[in-house]
Design a protein around this motif. Sequence first.
Motif, mmCIF file in Angstrom:
data_model
loop_
_atom_site.group_PDB
_atom_site.id
_atom_site.type_symbol
_atom_site.label_atom_id
_atom_site.label_comp_id
_atom_site.label_asym_id
_atom_site.label_seq_id
_atom_site.Cartn_x
_atom_site.Cartn_y
_atom_site.Cartn_z
ATOM 1 N N PHE A 1 9.979 15.033 3.903
ATOM 2 C CA PHE A 1 10.218 15.671 5.521
ATOM 3 C C PHE A 1 9.038 15.064 6.602
ATOM 4 N N GLN A 2 8.352 14.111 6.132
ATOM 5 C CA GLN A 2 7.549 13.440 7.177
ATOM 6 C C GLN A 2 8.265 12.369 7.955
ATOM 7 N N ASN A 3 9.361 12.099 7.192
ATOM 8 C CA ASN A 3 10.590 11.019 7.615
ATOM 9 C C ASN A 3 11.665 11.762 7.607
ATOM 10 N N ILE A 4 12.106 12.110 8.981
ATOM 11 C CA ILE A 4 12.975 13.147 9.365
ATOM 12 C C ILE A 4 14.443 12.633 8.991
ATOM 13 N N SER A 5 14.478 11.391 9.570
ATOM 14 C CA SER A 5 15.967 10.589 9.335
ATOM 15 C C SER A 5 15.993 10.557 7.757
ATOM 16 N N GLU A 6 15.081 10.372 6.819
ATOM 17 C CA GLU A 6 15.419 9.860 5.438
ATOM 18 C C GLU A 6 15.703 11.310 4.840
ATOM 19 N N ALA A 7 14.990 12.346 5.314
ATOM 20 C CA ALA A 7 15.348 13.754 4.591
ATOM 21 C C ALA A 7 16.564 14.016 5.120
ATOM 22 N N LYS A 8 16.938 13.881 6.485
ATOM 23 C CA LYS A 8 18.440 14.211 6.839
ATOM 24 C C LYS A 8 19.335 13.566 6.268
ATOM 25 N N LYS A 9 19.306 12.197 5.967
ATOM 26 C CA LYS A 9 20.275 11.396 5.273
ATOM 27 C C LYS A 9 20.425 12.084 3.565
ATOM 28 N N LYS A 10 19.504 12.410 3.011
ATOM 29 C CA LYS A 10 19.550 12.880 1.695
ATOM 30 C C LYS A 10 20.213 13.992 1.586
ATOM 31 N N ILE A 11 19.946 14.934 2.672
ATOM 32 C CA ILE A 11 20.582 16.224 2.655
ATOM 33 C C ILE A 11 22.124 16.072 2.906
ATOM 34 N N ASN A 12 22.589 15.253 3.998
ATOM 35 C CA ASN A 12 23.748 14.869 4.307
ATOM 36 C C ASN A 12 24.530 14.316 3.202
ATOM 37 N N ASP A 13 23.954 13.486 2.480
ATOM 38 C CA ASP A 13 24.605 12.848 1.448
ATOM 39 C C ASP A 13 25.001 13.656 0.322
ATOM 40 N N TYR A 14 24.008 14.425 0.128
ATOM 41 C CA TYR A 14 24.316 15.802 -0.753
ATOM 42 C C TYR A 14 25.362 16.779 -0.492
ATOM 43 N N ILE A 15 25.466 16.939 0.714
ATOM 44 C CA ILE A 15 26.653 17.612 1.064
ATOM 45 C C ILE A 15 27.931 17.059 1.097
ATOM 46 N N GLU A 16 27.988 15.923 1.608
ATOM 47 C CA GLU A 16 29.233 15.302 1.570
ATOM 48 C C GLU A 16 29.701 15.003 0.165
ATOM 49 N N MET A 17 28.850 14.735 -0.804
ATOM 50 C CA MET A 17 29.485 14.656 -2.150
ATOM 51 C C MET A 17 29.739 15.878 -2.842
ATOM 52 N N LYS A 18 29.174 16.744 -2.453
ATOM 53 C CA LYS A 18 29.381 18.242 -3.157
ATOM 54 C C LYS A 18 30.795 18.904 -2.605
ATOM 55 N N THR A 19 31.049 18.528 -1.211
ATOM 56 C CA THR A 19 32.146 19.001 -0.638
ATOM 57 C C THR A 19 33.164 17.846 -0.534
ATOM 58 N N HIS A 20 33.325 17.225 -1.666
ATOM 59 C CA HIS A 20 34.339 16.079 -1.622
ATOM 60 C C HIS A 20 34.759 15.339 -0.273
ATOM 61 N N GLY A 21 33.573 15.135 0.427
ATOM 62 C CA GLY A 21 33.783 14.203 1.742
ATOM 63 C C GLY A 21 34.443 15.105 2.686
ATOM 64 N N LYS A 22 34.428 16.121 2.768
ATOM 65 C CA LYS A 22 34.940 17.029 3.861
ATOM 66 C C LYS A 22 33.967 17.490 4.937
ATOM 67 N N PHE A 23 32.554 17.367 4.550
ATOM 68 C CA PHE A 23 31.733 17.524 5.509
ATOM 69 C C PHE A 23 30.741 16.367 5.501
ATOM 70 N N VAL A 24 30.859 15.417 6.518
ATOM 71 C CA VAL A 24 30.164 14.285 6.896
ATOM 72 C C VAL A 24 29.298 14.521 8.034
ATOM 73 N N ASP A 25 27.921 14.127 7.780
ATOM 74 C CA ASP A 25 26.939 14.462 8.810
ATOM 75 C C ASP A 25 26.793 15.678 9.174
ATOM 76 N N PHE A 26 26.751 16.725 8.185
ATOM 77 C CA PHE A 26 26.951 18.091 8.847
ATOM 78 C C PHE A 26 25.517 18.513 9.320
ATOM 79 N N LEU A 27 24.473 17.849 8.937
ATOM 80 C CA LEU A 27 23.252 18.531 9.497
ATOM 81 C C LEU A 27 22.700 17.346 10.675
ATOM 82 N N LYS A 28 22.950 17.892 11.926
ATOM 83 C CA LYS A 28 22.737 17.063 13.295
ATOM 84 C C LYS A 28 21.394 16.901 13.513
ATOM 85 N N SER A 29 20.421 17.640 13.192
ATOM 86 C CA SER A 29 19.050 17.578 13.357
ATOM 87 C C SER A 29 18.118 18.447 12.484
#
Length: 430
Positions: free
Chosen positions: A174-202
């Motif tokens: 979490f010291q690297n905000i963009s890296e942490a955000k991408k990891k979370i968003n990739d997980y969400i996109e995978m688990k929701t079968h691509g229905k939520f892309v870039d869910f976490l904006k900030s």
Amino acid sequence: MKSALYLCLLLLGFHVQGLPKPSHSEEQEEQKAVHCPGDHAHGEGEKRSHCKIAPSNAEFAFRFYKQVAAEGGDKNIFFSPLSISVAFAMLSLGARATTCHELHKGLTFNMTDMEEQEVHEGFRDLLQLLNDPHREVQVSMGNALFIDDHLKLLQKFLDDVTNFYESEAISSNFQNISEAKKKINDYIEMKTHGKFVDFLKSLSSDTVMVLVNYIYFKGYWEQPFSSLLTKEDDFFIDAKKSVKVKMMHRSKAYNVYRDENLSCWVVEIPYKGNVAALFVLPDEGAMKQVEDVLLKETVSNWANSLKSRKINLYLPKFSISGCYDVKNLFQKMGVKEVFGDQANFSGMTESTRLKVSKATHKAMVDVNENGTEAAAVTVVEVMPISLEIPPPPVIEFNRPFMMLIFDKTTSSILFLGKVMNPPPITSTSH
């Protein structure tokens, strides 16, 4: 092709608080007042644990709905009460004292009637049943904790979230905000079968942990609508305004109930796999009186009163979504300490004072006929000639209505919503 697709997420952001840690004696006193979580296992034989938490989960669903409706005005509503319940129940594993007590109360668990251990055993049972790969209906629900590399969580807490909630613990920088955000968003996109892309904006620079709960549901109607009978029709938002929608039609037997006291029709449309949608159509001007008595007892009465009868059913195709600030809604429901500087998560970590800084929930639904797959079938129905009987009633969902998706295997309300203003037909609609 799908007949209905439901997805939702709950994100909880945890914030570092530079507050003094309570003394050992203070912490012991707090935990005496409200012990959480329970450490004593209670064997219940063959009785399924999810049955014990079902009434509280239903009560929470309608309580949260009313809070959303009170602020929503004429907006569409759609959310998963179960997603919210699971996430905050998991969170309570690390809460202590008043923080834990408020969470249990907010989720409508009466802790004089059950042990805290039973709550978590109930959710463990529920998750196992929902995620059973052998079910006809596709349901997947899960949790993940994205944990900062520098945050030291207690092993007991990590063991409990894995044991009861099948949660993944994912180390994150979490010291690297963009890296942490991408990891979370990739997980969400995978688990929701691509229905939520870039869910976490900030993501706040103070965040040290993010809890994600997801639920994905894809259901096929037991008896699909024929797309050949879908026609353009009016949906009356109110007495003065209407929009054009694609109205599906089916003239068959459904489980139906006419509630004369509340002036509404209730129609159950089953999915394959022991899940059903309950559609509630208040008479014109009767929406508020139905919402006012939307309680688990009301819905239980509807379910027990359903009778099979032939009807002419008209139901619009629609896609709606809802996004909610759960922190704001919970605070208005009396759950406050978890979000404040007095939050006590000493069952989660001893080295850092934590509070929940943000809680967001988003859900979306798509309802249609079930499309056409590469198959054909011929069905010939034979029925006896009968005496002339009155024509079947016409139940047309051409004005605001409510919907409830109920999993009969776990006695759980998966989704709850209100369609006030379905998206109108556009030139690109199919």
